[in-house]
Motif scaffolding. Sequence first.
Motif, PDB file in Angstrom:
ATOM      1  N   VAL A   1     -10.178  23.904  12.416  1.00  0.00           N
ATOM      2  CA  VAL A   1      -9.065  23.970  13.602  1.00  0.00           C
ATOM      3  C   VAL A   1      -9.931  24.037  14.735  1.00  0.00           C
ATOM      4  O   VAL A   1      -9.499  23.722  15.887  1.00  0.00           O
ATOM      5  CB  VAL A   1      -8.196  25.131  13.341  1.00  0.00           C
ATOM      6  CG1 VAL A   1      -7.468  25.474  14.495  1.00  0.00           C
ATOM      7  CG2 VAL A   1      -7.339  24.905  12.047  1.00  0.00           C
ATOM      8  N   GLU A   2     -10.880  24.929  14.807  1.00  0.00           N
ATOM      9  CA  GLU A   2     -11.846  25.156  16.221  1.00  0.00           C
ATOM     10  C   GLU A   2     -12.329  23.733  16.470  1.00  0.00           C
ATOM     11  O   GLU A   2     -12.414  23.354  17.557  1.00  0.00           O
ATOM     12  CB  GLU A   2     -12.606  26.111  16.113  1.00  0.00           C
ATOM     13  CG  GLU A   2     -12.260  27.618  16.057  1.00  0.00           C
ATOM     14  CD  GLU A   2     -13.179  28.605  15.776  1.00  0.00           C
ATOM     15  OE1 GLU A   2     -14.505  28.434  15.779  1.00  0.00           O
ATOM     16  OE2 GLU A   2     -12.738  29.886  15.579  1.00  0.00           O
TER      17      GLU A   2
ATOM     18  N   GLN B   1      -4.207  22.542   4.632  1.00  0.00           N
ATOM     19  CA  GLN B   1      -3.446  23.370   5.640  1.00  0.00           C
ATOM     20  C   GLN B   1      -2.882  24.568   5.171  1.00  0.00           C
ATOM     21  O   GLN B   1      -2.327  25.370   5.992  1.00  0.00           O
ATOM     22  CB  GLN B   1      -2.173  22.378   6.045  1.00  0.00           C
ATOM     23  CG  GLN B   1      -2.615  20.868   6.453  1.00  0.00           C
ATOM     24  CD  GLN B   1      -1.446  20.005   6.809  1.00  0.00           C
ATOM     25  OE1 GLN B   1      -0.371  20.665   7.127  1.00  0.00           O
ATOM     26  NE2 GLN B   1      -1.779  18.511   6.467  1.00  0.00           N
TER      27      GLN B   1
ATOM     28  N   GLY C   1      -4.225  22.344  16.006  1.00  0.00           N
ATOM     29  CA  GLY C   1      -3.747  23.010  14.431  1.00  0.00           C
ATOM     30  C   GLY C   1      -3.405  21.611  13.750  1.00  0.00           C
ATOM     31  O   GLY C   1      -2.948  21.972  12.478  1.00  0.00           O
TER      32      GLY C   1
ATOM     33  N   TRP D   1      -8.881  28.795   1.370  1.00  0.00           N
ATOM     34  CA  TRP D   1      -9.816  28.138   2.083  1.00  0.00           C
ATOM     35  C   TRP D   1      -9.559  28.482   3.684  1.00  0.00           C
ATOM     36  O   TRP D   1      -9.805  27.722   4.610  1.00  0.00           O
ATOM     37  CB  TRP D   1      -9.771  26.494   1.945  1.00  0.00           C
ATOM     38  CG  TRP D   1      -9.656  26.169   0.660  1.00  0.00           C
ATOM     39  CD1 TRP D   1      -8.617  25.915  -0.220  1.00  0.00           C
ATOM     40  CD2 TRP D   1     -10.847  26.251  -0.146  1.00  0.00           C
ATOM     41  NE1 TRP D   1      -8.913  25.666  -1.372  1.00  0.00           N
ATOM     42  CE2 TRP D   1     -10.292  25.615  -1.405  1.00  0.00           C
ATOM     43  CE3 TRP D   1     -12.133  26.353   0.141  1.00  0.00           C
ATOM     44  CZ2 TRP D   1     -11.177  25.644  -2.575  1.00  0.00           C
ATOM     45  CZ3 TRP D   1     -12.854  26.218  -0.909  1.00  0.00           C
ATOM     46  CH2 TRP D   1     -12.567  25.782  -2.200  1.00  0.00           C
ATOM     47  N   GLU D   2      -8.993  29.648   4.032  1.00  0.00           N
ATOM     48  CA  GLU D   2      -8.623  30.187   5.088  1.00  0.00           C
ATOM     49  C   GLU D   2      -9.797  30.066   6.017  1.00  0.00           C
ATOM     50  O   GLU D   2      -9.544  29.605   7.374  1.00  0.00           O
ATOM     51  CB  GLU D   2      -8.201  31.498   4.966  1.00  0.00           C
ATOM     52  CG  GLU D   2      -7.519  32.115   6.624  1.00  0.00           C
ATOM     53  CD  GLU D   2      -6.609  31.131   7.252  1.00  0.00           C
ATOM     54  OE1 GLU D   2      -6.433  30.783   8.419  1.00  0.00           O
ATOM     55  OE2 GLU D   2      -5.765  30.575   6.371  1.00  0.00           O
ATOM     56  N   GLY D   3     -10.970  30.545   5.657  1.00  0.00           N
ATOM     57  CA  GLY D   3     -12.246  30.505   6.724  1.00  0.00           C
ATOM     58  C   GLY D   3     -12.631  29.227   7.091  1.00  0.00           C
ATOM     59  O   GLY D   3     -13.004  29.028   8.085  1.00  0.00           O
ATOM     60  N   HIS D   4     -12.608  28.364   6.020  1.00  0.00           N
ATOM     61  CA  HIS D   4     -13.064  26.901   6.313  1.00  0.00           C
ATOM     62  C   HIS D   4     -12.016  26.220   7.184  1.00  0.00           C
ATOM     63  O   HIS D   4     -12.369  25.419   8.181  1.00  0.00           O
ATOM     64  CB  HIS D   4     -13.153  26.245   5.104  1.00  0.00           C
ATOM     65  CG  HIS D   4     -14.161  26.756   3.956  1.00  0.00           C
ATOM     66  ND1 HIS D   4     -15.535  26.427   4.238  1.00  0.00           N
ATOM     67  CD2 HIS D   4     -14.268  27.628   2.950  1.00  0.00           C
ATOM     68  CE1 HIS D   4     -16.152  26.983   3.258  1.00  0.00           C
ATOM     69  NE2 HIS D   4     -15.531  27.779   2.616  1.00  0.00           N
ATOM     70  N   ARG D   5     -10.872  26.628   7.153  1.00  0.00           N
ATOM     71  CA  ARG D   5      -9.621  25.999   7.726  1.00  0.00           C
ATOM     72  C   ARG D   5      -9.965  26.622   9.272  1.00  0.00           C
ATOM     73  O   ARG D   5      -9.703  25.669  10.337  1.00  0.00           O
ATOM     74  CB  ARG D   5      -8.466  26.442   7.225  1.00  0.00           C
ATOM     75  CG  ARG D   5      -7.230  25.862   8.022  1.00  0.00           C
ATOM     76  CD  ARG D   5      -5.942  26.358   7.127  1.00  0.00           C
ATOM     77  NE  ARG D   5      -5.939  25.874   5.956  1.00  0.00           N
ATOM     78  CZ  ARG D   5      -5.685  26.735   4.803  1.00  0.00           C
ATOM     79  NH1 ARG D   5      -5.893  27.870   5.326  1.00  0.00           N
ATOM     80  NH2 ARG D   5      -5.699  26.340   3.777  1.00  0.00           N
ATOM     81  N   ARG D   6     -10.344  27.920   9.551  1.00  0.00           N
ATOM     82  CA  ARG D   6     -10.436  28.463  10.817  1.00  0.00           C
ATOM     83  C   ARG D   6     -11.572  27.462  11.790  1.00  0.00           C
ATOM     84  O   ARG D   6     -11.415  27.103  12.890  1.00  0.00           O
ATOM     85  CB  ARG D   6     -10.657  29.797  10.884  1.00  0.00           C
ATOM     86  CG  ARG D   6     -10.375  30.521  12.282  1.00  0.00           C
ATOM     87  CD  ARG D   6     -10.885  32.008  12.115  1.00  0.00           C
ATOM     88  NE  ARG D   6      -9.985  32.506  11.237  1.00  0.00           N
ATOM     89  CZ  ARG D   6     -10.490  33.037   9.993  1.00  0.00           C
ATOM     90  NH1 ARG D   6     -11.787  33.071   9.532  1.00  0.00           N
ATOM     91  NH2 ARG D   6      -9.604  33.896   9.128  1.00  0.00           N
ATOM     92  N   VAL D   7     -12.561  27.281  10.919  1.00  0.00           N
ATOM     93  CA  VAL D   7     -13.693  26.511  11.583  1.00  0.00           C
ATOM     94  C   VAL D   7     -13.132  25.179  11.763  1.00  0.00           C
ATOM     95  O   VAL D   7     -13.587  24.524  12.984  1.00  0.00           O
ATOM     96  CB  VAL D   7     -15.115  26.433  10.777  1.00  0.00           C
ATOM     97  CG1 VAL D   7     -16.048  25.618  11.249  1.00  0.00           C
ATOM     98  CG2 VAL D   7     -15.454  27.929  10.318  1.00  0.00           C
TER      99      VAL D   7
END
Length: 288
Positions: A268-269, A255, A274, A260-266
């Motif tokens: 969440v989508e 979270q 969220g 891991w922001e890139g993986h997190r964005r995928v």
Amino acid sequence: MGFGTRHLQAPKSRWGGVTIGVERAMKYLGLVLDGRWNFVEHFRRLGPKLEKAGAAFKRLLPNLGGPNALCRKLYAGVMRFMALYGAPVWARSVRPRAVHYLNVPQRVIAIRLIRGYRTISREAAGLLAGLPPWDLEARVFLRLYDWREEAQRRGENPLPRQVVAQRAELRRDLMVAWRERLSQPSAGHATIVAVSPLFEEWLGRSHGALTYRMTQVLTGHGCFGRYLHRIDREEAPGCHHCADSPEDTVDHTVQVCPAWEGHRRVLVEALSGGDLSRPALVQAMVRP
């Protein structure tokens, strides 16, 4: 006057020209019977065999690669039938000590099914793998046997569809007993809390399989600073990627951690929201 050492021999009996040793227990049709009829000796001897089979399966079922989920379930079924052989005979008298001999190998095969770390608790591993405790399954076999015996005493011969219906009813009772047992786990609380609200959905899903990484997220046993520090693999529980985190946990990695922001964005989508908590992830996994 001295006495020499006397070697006492086990008593023997002779029947029909055959000498039979009289021992504390005897093996009959694959079951070890003892004088107290509690089957502890049966499981004491069975335990090492199950552990040996579990050790062999560990080599066949690595966490990374190896057979798929269906094949792993097949191997688990082999151990299950080994463990539950003769269940209608011993389930009525089984003792806690005997149950222990079942729990140890079941934990091993459950962990192999979910590609998990060996430190995962038996309750959590069994739930994630969908393996009810073997002692509860033994009661199903016993109750089905008693039901058939009662029907035959009444002069009835249950039809196949009646047997299927009775087995399904007993299976529902098994799930109730298992869920009640999971309400007071000895370990693996976070995993059980995440999955229990969707107990039936999780066990009944026909899609998806746990991966090595997903199991780490659901159990917290994996490449997280807090866990690695707990097992003395890291000097501190902090995150390697961000200095302001005192502890690297599942929630931090999934979270918060910017690495891991890139993986997190995928993610969440994919989840259309969220909420990245473990219960939310489980809910997304059981969704058709």
